[in-house]
Structure formats: structure tokens, C-alpha cells
Design an enzyme around this catalytic site. Structure first.
Site, PDB file in Angstrom:
ATOM      1  N   GLU A  45      66.165 -51.153 -29.866  1.00 21.07           N
ATOM      2  CA  GLU A  45      67.085 -51.225 -28.647  1.00 21.07           C
ATOM      3  C   GLU A  45      66.174 -50.659 -27.848  1.00 21.07           C
ATOM      4  O   GLU A  45      66.291 -49.571 -27.421  1.00 21.07           O
ATOM      5  CB  GLU A  45      68.479 -51.529 -28.647  1.00 21.07           C
ATOM      6  CG  GLU A  45      68.587 -51.822 -29.640  1.00 21.07           C
ATOM      7  CD  GLU A  45      68.517 -53.594 -29.673  1.00 21.07           C
ATOM      8  OE1 GLU A  45      68.377 -54.108 -28.173  1.00 21.07           O
ATOM      9  OE2 GLU A  45      68.924 -54.413 -30.577  1.00 21.07           O
TER      10      GLU A  45
ATOM     11  N   CYS B  94      70.131 -50.651 -19.671  1.00 27.18           N
ATOM     12  CA  CYS B  94      69.026 -50.944 -19.416  1.00 27.18           C
ATOM     13  C   CYS B  94      68.747 -52.359 -19.772  1.00 27.18           C
ATOM     14  O   CYS B  94      67.392 -53.028 -19.341  1.00 27.18           O
ATOM     15  CB  CYS B  94      69.232 -50.535 -21.452  1.00 27.18           C
ATOM     16  SG  CYS B  94      70.293 -51.585 -21.960  1.00 27.18           S
TER      17      CYS B  94
ATOM     18  N   GLU C 117      59.959 -48.754 -16.126  1.00 27.74           N
ATOM     19  CA  GLU C 117      61.150 -49.537 -15.899  1.00 27.74           C
ATOM     20  C   GLU C 117      62.372 -47.513 -15.469  1.00 27.74           C
ATOM     21  O   GLU C 117      61.211 -46.863 -15.037  1.00 27.74           O
ATOM     22  CB  GLU C 117      62.210 -49.061 -17.441  1.00 27.74           C
ATOM     23  CG  GLU C 117      63.639 -48.918 -17.644  1.00 27.74           C
ATOM     24  CD  GLU C 117      64.291 -48.849 -18.481  1.00 27.74           C
ATOM     25  OE1 GLU C 117      63.111 -47.780 -19.228  1.00 27.74           O
ATOM     26  OE2 GLU C 117      65.011 -49.098 -18.675  1.00 27.74           O
TER      27      GLU C 117
ATOM     28  N   LYS D  82      71.656 -38.713 -35.035  1.00 27.10           N
ATOM     29  CA  LYS D  82      71.432 -37.986 -33.509  1.00 27.10           C
ATOM     30  C   LYS D  82      71.436 -38.820 -32.097  1.00 27.10           C
ATOM     31  O   LYS D  82      70.975 -39.195 -31.689  1.00 27.10           O
ATOM     32  CB  LYS D  82      69.917 -37.525 -33.729  1.00 27.10           C
ATOM     33  CG  LYS D  82      69.987 -36.472 -32.284  1.00 27.10           C
ATOM     34  CD  LYS D  82      68.195 -36.583 -32.092  1.00 27.10           C
ATOM     35  CE  LYS D  82      67.925 -37.010 -30.645  1.00 27.10           C
ATOM     36  NZ  LYS D  82      68.808 -36.743 -29.535  1.00 27.10           N
TER      37      LYS D  82
HETATM   38  P1  NAD Z   1      64.386 -41.352 -25.243  1.00 28.90           P
HETATM   39  O1  NAD Z   1      64.320 -42.647 -25.363  1.00 28.90           O
HETATM   40  O2  NAD Z   1      63.875 -40.201 -24.563  1.00 28.90           O
HETATM   41  O3  NAD Z   1      65.399 -41.264 -25.888  1.00 28.90           O
HETATM   42  C1  NAD Z   1      66.614 -41.965 -26.912  1.00 28.90           C
HETATM   43  C2  NAD Z   1      66.863 -41.096 -28.411  1.00 28.90           C
HETATM   44  O4  NAD Z   1      65.219 -40.651 -28.710  1.00 28.90           O
HETATM   45  C3  NAD Z   1      67.691 -39.644 -27.773  1.00 28.90           C
HETATM   46  O5  NAD Z   1      68.095 -39.127 -28.213  1.00 28.90           O
HETATM   47  C4  NAD Z   1      66.262 -38.803 -27.335  1.00 28.90           C
HETATM   48  O6  NAD Z   1      66.760 -37.413 -27.775  1.00 28.90           O
HETATM   49  C5  NAD Z   1      65.381 -39.085 -28.930  1.00 28.90           C
HETATM   50  N1  NAD Z   1      63.686 -38.762 -28.709  1.00 28.90           N
HETATM   51  C6  NAD Z   1      63.761 -38.647 -27.943  1.00 28.90           C
HETATM   52  N2  NAD Z   1      61.784 -38.362 -28.122  1.00 28.90           N
HETATM   53  C7  NAD Z   1      61.530 -37.991 -29.801  1.00 28.90           C
HETATM   54  C8  NAD Z   1      61.090 -38.534 -31.116  1.00 28.90           C
HETATM   55  N3  NAD Z   1      60.224 -38.076 -31.164  1.00 28.90           N
HETATM   56  N4  NAD Z   1      61.161 -39.030 -32.306  1.00 28.90           N
HETATM   57  C9  NAD Z   1      62.612 -39.520 -32.500  1.00 28.90           C
HETATM   58  N5  NAD Z   1      63.855 -39.387 -31.429  1.00 28.90           N
HETATM   59  C10 NAD Z   1      63.465 -39.239 -29.799  1.00 28.90           C
HETATM   60  O7  NAD Z   1      65.237 -42.265 -24.104  1.00 28.90           O
HETATM   61  P2  NAD Z   1      66.924 -41.967 -22.612  1.00 28.90           P
HETATM   62  O8  NAD Z   1      66.181 -41.608 -21.612  1.00 28.90           O
HETATM   63  O9  NAD Z   1      67.930 -41.097 -23.838  1.00 28.90           O
HETATM   64  O10 NAD Z   1      67.375 -43.452 -22.752  1.00 28.90           O
HETATM   65  C11 NAD Z   1      67.032 -44.412 -21.837  1.00 28.90           C
HETATM   66  C12 NAD Z   1      66.178 -45.001 -22.801  1.00 28.90           C
HETATM   67  O11 NAD Z   1      67.210 -46.429 -23.298  1.00 28.90           O
HETATM   68  C13 NAD Z   1      65.743 -46.279 -20.803  1.00 28.90           C
HETATM   69  O12 NAD Z   1      64.835 -47.017 -21.115  1.00 28.90           O
HETATM   70  C14 NAD Z   1      67.049 -47.390 -21.417  1.00 28.90           C
HETATM   71  O13 NAD Z   1      66.161 -48.816 -21.159  1.00 28.90           O
HETATM   72  C15 NAD Z   1      67.115 -47.766 -23.070  1.00 28.90           C
HETATM   73  N6  NAD Z   1      68.233 -48.578 -23.481  1.00 28.90           N
HETATM   74  C16 NAD Z   1      68.151 -49.417 -24.062  1.00 28.90           C
HETATM   75  C17 NAD Z   1      69.370 -50.376 -24.150  1.00 28.90           C
HETATM   76  C18 NAD Z   1      68.568 -51.494 -25.299  1.00 28.90           C
HETATM   77  O14 NAD Z   1      70.028 -51.680 -26.012  1.00 28.90           O
HETATM   78  N7  NAD Z   1      67.798 -51.728 -25.713  1.00 28.90           N
HETATM   79  C19 NAD Z   1      70.171 -49.713 -24.303  1.00 28.90           C
HETATM   80  C20 NAD Z   1      70.455 -47.406 -23.419  1.00 28.90           C
HETATM   81  C21 NAD Z   1      69.106 -47.381 -23.033  1.00 28.90           C
END
Ligand code: NAD
Length: 512
Positions: free
Chosen positions: A284, A318, A415, A209
Site C-alpha cells: 500500500e 496517503c 507526493e 515493524k
Molecule cells: P517509508 O516508506 O519511508 O517507511 C515505511 C516503513 O518502511 C517504515 O516502517 C520504515 O522504517 C520502513 N522501511 C524504510 N526503509 C526500508 C527498507 N529498505 N526495507 C524495509 N522497510 C523499510 O514511509 P513513511 O515515510 O513512513 O510513510 C509515508 C508514506 O507512506 C507515504 O508515501 C504515504 O503515501 C504512504 N502511505 C500509504 C498508505 C496506503 O494505504 N497506500 C497509507 C499510509 C501511508
């Protein structure tokens, strides 16, 4: 395998004119102008409820295209395809060298389409097309190439039993099964490669997804994987919202492992849900990575490295170095260099070859970042650079620096995921280690110093999954990546990652 053409009038005129201005390739235009559906069992597949989500182009704010808004039924179909392929198909049963060869073929096809993939990523995310090419797409290619090699190198071990009697004891490494992969928007294709490389190498099948904001490169990737000979049902993509598609995947009984990258808040929800059926999981998550600048560094060179460590990808990274602690004896001079360098960073649309700072991915992300910039000022942080949006229709925010921050401020604790650097002076090594570790996050940390002894003293004391010395954000598929504390569970990349997609079976044969 054609996807139906859609009415191109859906694309906003300002987006069309933007794509024309930068002479986007015909292959990319042809792809963007399609009706984007899910990719299930090797075919485009319309969503069960017919709902669609708009995709906006971040540099102009105009409508780029639409994607299918998936449902739990769509997830069911994708899981069934992945399950059938895993349980009865060829992928997990291929001879290891054959699976390795197929993955190398996938890499060759990705390489042939590298320009197109870089354009799609730049247009969808708003990022610099050069970064998309050199980091996102090259990183994707390198990751699959690296893990392709592991397909033929998975093995168990034999054990020596001390029990009375005679036994042959050994372990078998077996692919965990169907993997559900949930992806964020900042490095869409590369993050997907981080999830899929190891999974595919060991023989798993996947349901992906992508983020609802940036699903396009995943869809093109799935089609290219089919072209490369990856069997139907091995890679399935369901687009849509997290609360619908992501939630259905986290709780799905047909998924054996969830690998999630995203925010800590959503990661906790996904983890809780996955635990109900004891799925394996890798999470992650977010970060607020500290950068420590000691007093023995070259000021100009280090200021540039620190600025690049936060402002790359407009701070939507991230492990961005978002909190800088600078030795008090150089604090003012260092800030002067930092501001001077930051002010000349080119803010531009992603397709502009000179772009360094592109737009935020969405209006919502721009708004979040601006709220933090306002909160920082209200809390008493000193705004010394940037702080504003940029005139025009895109979602731009100026690279922003705060001085004299305290660790109890929201801009230091939370963050922001945008181009905002908070800074503060420190006096002693012990003090700065405490300041750096004073966070719920532990994704990464950076140290700038030329003292070998000091660097080696500090490295073990930092609670972070990656520590960069005299640089920031160095990533290689051969090295693991993943956080301490609330930055995650498990590792992506490196030999370490393979274990997260493998079950270990202990076999005992009694000799009679
Ligand atoms: P997010 O947590 O809002 O969404 C991530 C994914 O989860 C998306 O595909 C979203 O649609 C899905 N999602 C949202 N609600 C959900 C639910 N209730 N159940 C299952 N899936 C759900 O994050 P974002 O805004 O897309 O990305 C930014 C975040 O990602 C930041 O916090 C960043 O630090 C983190 N990130 C971490 C890494 C790492 O390797 N640690 C790498 C890249 C980004």
C-alpha cells in the site's frame, strides 16, 4: 507483565511540561516512562545489540523516550516465535468461533483503553487528540471488530469435474502462515489494525515493524492483546530502522507474506526483496490524489470539503486530495472561499483540544515540506496561502495553497505528504480527466458535482483505487482500500483483503 521503569530524566523538560499542561492520564504517563523493548513471544525483550533510538515529541521537538534499535537477530527471534506459534501452537488451529470470540475480547480491551491509546498516538505522532480518538483508535476498534466476524466465515467451494471418471473436487482456504507487517508513521495503530485484522482472523501469526518514528502505540497494543488472551507468539513487535529491521523482514525465509504500507520508493525495495523467496505481498504505497471541482457546486461547502481533504492530519495522509482542478468559470471565487476557510484552521499542539493542524511528525518531514514549498515558488506556482513554518520549537508548517500550477511542476507530480494543496483551472471534462490521470500514482480521486450523469461518466475513467464523490477520505473496514498504478499491489480492508492472507488448496479425490 511489567516493563522495567527507566530513568524519567530522559524525557525533555518541555515535553514533561506539555504533558502536564494537558493533564495526560496516569496510565499514559506510566507507559511513556518505561524502557521500551521489543515484544517477542509474549514478553518484553531487549535488543540483541543494546542500541537505542530517540523518539521526539513533534509539538515541542523535545525528547519523549527511546526505543530499541532492532537488528536482524531480533527479527530472527520474532520470526521463530511466530513460526512456532503458527506451525505448532493453538492460534491457527482454534475453532473459528473461538478465534472470533478471542478477537472480540481484544476489541473490548482496546475499547477500555481507548483514551490512553488516543493520548499515546497524539503525543507520538503530534496529531490532534480528537482525531486520534475518533479516527485512529475508533478505526482500529472497528477494523478488528469487522474482521473478528470473518474468522468463522472462511470457506472453500466444491467443483464439478468434466473429466472422465468420478471425482470429488473441492478447495480449502488455509492461512498463508507467518506475516511480516511494515508500517508507516501517519496512522500507526490504525494501519497496523488494517494489516492485522484480516491476518489474525484467518489464523496467521505476525511480526510487526512499526515506523521508527512512531512505535509506541504498537508496543502498548501488543501488551493489551496479551491481556486479552491472544496467545504468546501470535503478535510480535520489533522496533528499529527500515534498512535494518524492515530489510531483514522482507528477505526472511521464515516469513510467508509481507504486507507493507509506506512510500512507493521503499515499497519497490521491499517488493523486490520479498519476490526473491516468492513471498506473498501486499504493498500500500504513496499517492497524489486529484480532486475535480465542477462548476455546479456550492462554493463554500465544497471549498471546506476540499480543504479538509488535504489539511486533515496536516496533509500526512496517503489519499489526501493534494491536487485540485477547479472549473475555470469558478476558479477565482472558489480560491477565495478556500483561502478564507483555510486561514481560520487552528494550528496547535496535538493535545490541545482545538488543534486542527498539528505539527509534522518530524523535523525531517518539516524540512521536506518546506523544500517543496520553495520549489513550487521557483517553478512559478503562485503562493496564495501559508508557506511558512510556525515560530516555536515544534515541527509546524502553515496550511499552504498554490494557484495556477502546471502538471509538469514537482509540487504537482510528487507526493509532498504535508499541508500543501496545488490548484489549477480546467475547461472541459475530457481535459480534467487527462490531468487527473497524468500521474504515476492512482490511490484515490475525488469529484465534486451535482450532476448525476457527469459523475457517473467520470468515475470509470479515473485510474484510482478509491473514488470519492462530494466528500473525501471515507473509510470503512467493510470497503477495500488500495491503489492502482504505482500506489500499490493488493487491497487492505473489506472482504477482498481476506484472500491476500489465504492460500487456496485444490483437493481431488478419485472415486474408485
Ligand atoms: P517509508 O516508506 O519511508 O517507511 C515505511 C516503513 O518502511 C517504515 O516502517 C520504515 O522504517 C520502513 N522501511 C524504510 N526503509 C526500508 C527498507 N529498505 N526495507 C524495509 N522497510 C523499510 O514511509 P513513511 O515515510 O513512513 O510513510 C509515508 C508514506 O507512506 C507515504 O508515501 C504515504 O503515501 C504512504 N502511505 C500509504 C498508505 C496506503 O494505504 N497506500 C497509507 C499510509 C501511508
Amino acid at each position: 507483565m511489567n516493563s522495567p521503569e527507566r530513568n524519567t530524566s530522559e524525557m525533555d523538560a518541555k515535553v514533561k511540561s506539555y504533558l502536564q499542561q494537558y493533564q495526560v492520564s496516569n496510565a499514559t504517563l506510566e507507559f511513556l516512562n518505561r524502557q521500551h523493548e521489543h515484544f517477542i513471544d509474549g514478553h518484553w525483550s531487549a535488543g540483541s545489540n543494546g542500541s537505542r533510538l530517540e523518539v521526539l515529541e513533534p509539538s515541542t521537538g523535545g525528547m519523549l523516550t527511546t526505543i530499541s534499535q532492532g537488528s536482524a537477530q531480533d527479527v530472527d527471534r520474532a520470526v521463530s516465535a511466530a513460526r512456532a506459534q503458527f506451525d505448532g501452537g493453538e492460534w491457527s488451529r482454534l475453532k473459528p468461533l473461538e478465534r472470533e470470540t478471542r478477537l472480540h475480547k481484544l476489541v473490548d480491551v482496546l475499547q477500555e483503553h481507548a483514551l490512553e491509546l488516543a493520548e499515546i498516538e497524539s503525543i507520538d505522532v503530534g496529531k490532534s487528540v480528537n482525531d486520534a480518538s475518533q479516527i485512529d483508535i475508533q478505526g482500529t476498534i472497528d477494523t478488528f471488530r469487522y474482521f473478528a466476524g470473518w474468522a468463522s466465515k472462511i470457506s472453500g467451494r466444491t467443483g464439478e469435474s468434466s473429466l472422465p471418471g468420478e471425482y470429488v473436487a473441492y478447495t480449502r482456504k488455509e492461512a498463508v502462515g507467518v506475516v511480516g507487517s511494515i508500517i508507516p508513521w501517519n496512522f500507526p495503530l490504525q494501519t497496523m489494525a488494517w494489516k492485522l485484522g484480516a491476518a489474525l482472523a484467518v489464523g496467521c501469526t505476525v511480526v510487526v515493524k512499526p515506523s521508527e518514528i512512531t512505535s509506541l502505540s504498537a508496543l502498548r497494543f501488543a501488551e493489551l492483546a496479551k491481556e486479552a488472551g491472544i496467545p504468546d507468539g501470535v503478535i510480535n513487535i520489533v522496533t528499529g530502522l527500515g534498512e535494518e529491521v524492515g530489510a531483514a523482514m522482507s528477505s526472511h525465509s521464515g516469513i510467508d507474506k509481507v504486507t507493507f504500507t509506506g512510500s512507493t520508493k521503499v515499497g519497490i525495495t521491499v517488493g523486490n526483496s520479498a519476490l526473491q523467496s516468492m513471498k506473498h505481498m501486499t504493498l500500500e504505497l504513496g499517492g497524489k490524489s486529484p480532486v475535480i471541482v465542477f462548476d455546479d457546486v456550492d462554493l463554500k461547502q465544497t471549498a471546506e470539503a476540499v480543504a479538509n481533504g488535504i489539511f486533515f492530519n496536516s496533509g500526512q495522509v496517503c489519499d489526501a486530495g493534494s491536487r485540485a482542478y477547479i472549473h475555470h468559470s469558478i476558479y477565482d471565487r472558489f480560491l477565495t472561499e478556500l483561502i478564507k476557510y483555510t486561514k481560520q484552521l487552528k494550528i496547535a499542539s496535538g493535545l490541545n483540544p482545538e488543534c486542527f493542524i498539528g505539527p509534522m511528525v518530524s523535523a525531517r518531514q518539516q524540512e521536506t515540506v518546506m523544500k517543496y514549498i520553495e520549489a513550487g515558488q521557483t517553478e512559478g506556482a503562485e503562493l496564495v496561502c501559508g508557506g511558512k513554518t510556525v515560530e516555536g520549537s515544534g515541527f509546524f508548517v502553515e496550511p499552504t495553497i498554490f494557484a495556477n500550477c502546471r502538471n509538469d511542476m514537482a509540487v504537482v507530480r510528487e507526493e509532498i505528504f504535508g499541508p500543501v494543496l496545488v490548484t489549477a483551472p480546467f475547461e472541459t471534462e475530457e481535459e480534467v480527466i487527462d490531468l487527473a490521470n497524468d500521474s504515476i500514482y492512482g490511490l484515490a480521486a475525488a469529484i465534486y458535482s451535482n450532476s448525476l450523469s457527469r459523475v457517473h461518466r467520470v468515475i470509470p475513467k479515473l485510474k484510482a483505487g478509491s473514488v470519492y464523490v462530494n466528500g473525501h477520505g471515507t473509510i470503512d473496514p467493510a470497503m477495500p482500500f488500495g491503489g492502482y498504478k504505482q500506489s500499490g499491489v493488493g487491497k487492505d480492508l473489506g472482504a477482498e483483503q481476506l484472500e491476500y492472507f489465504l492460500e487456496t488448496k485444490a483437493v481431488w479425490i478419485t472415486l474408485t
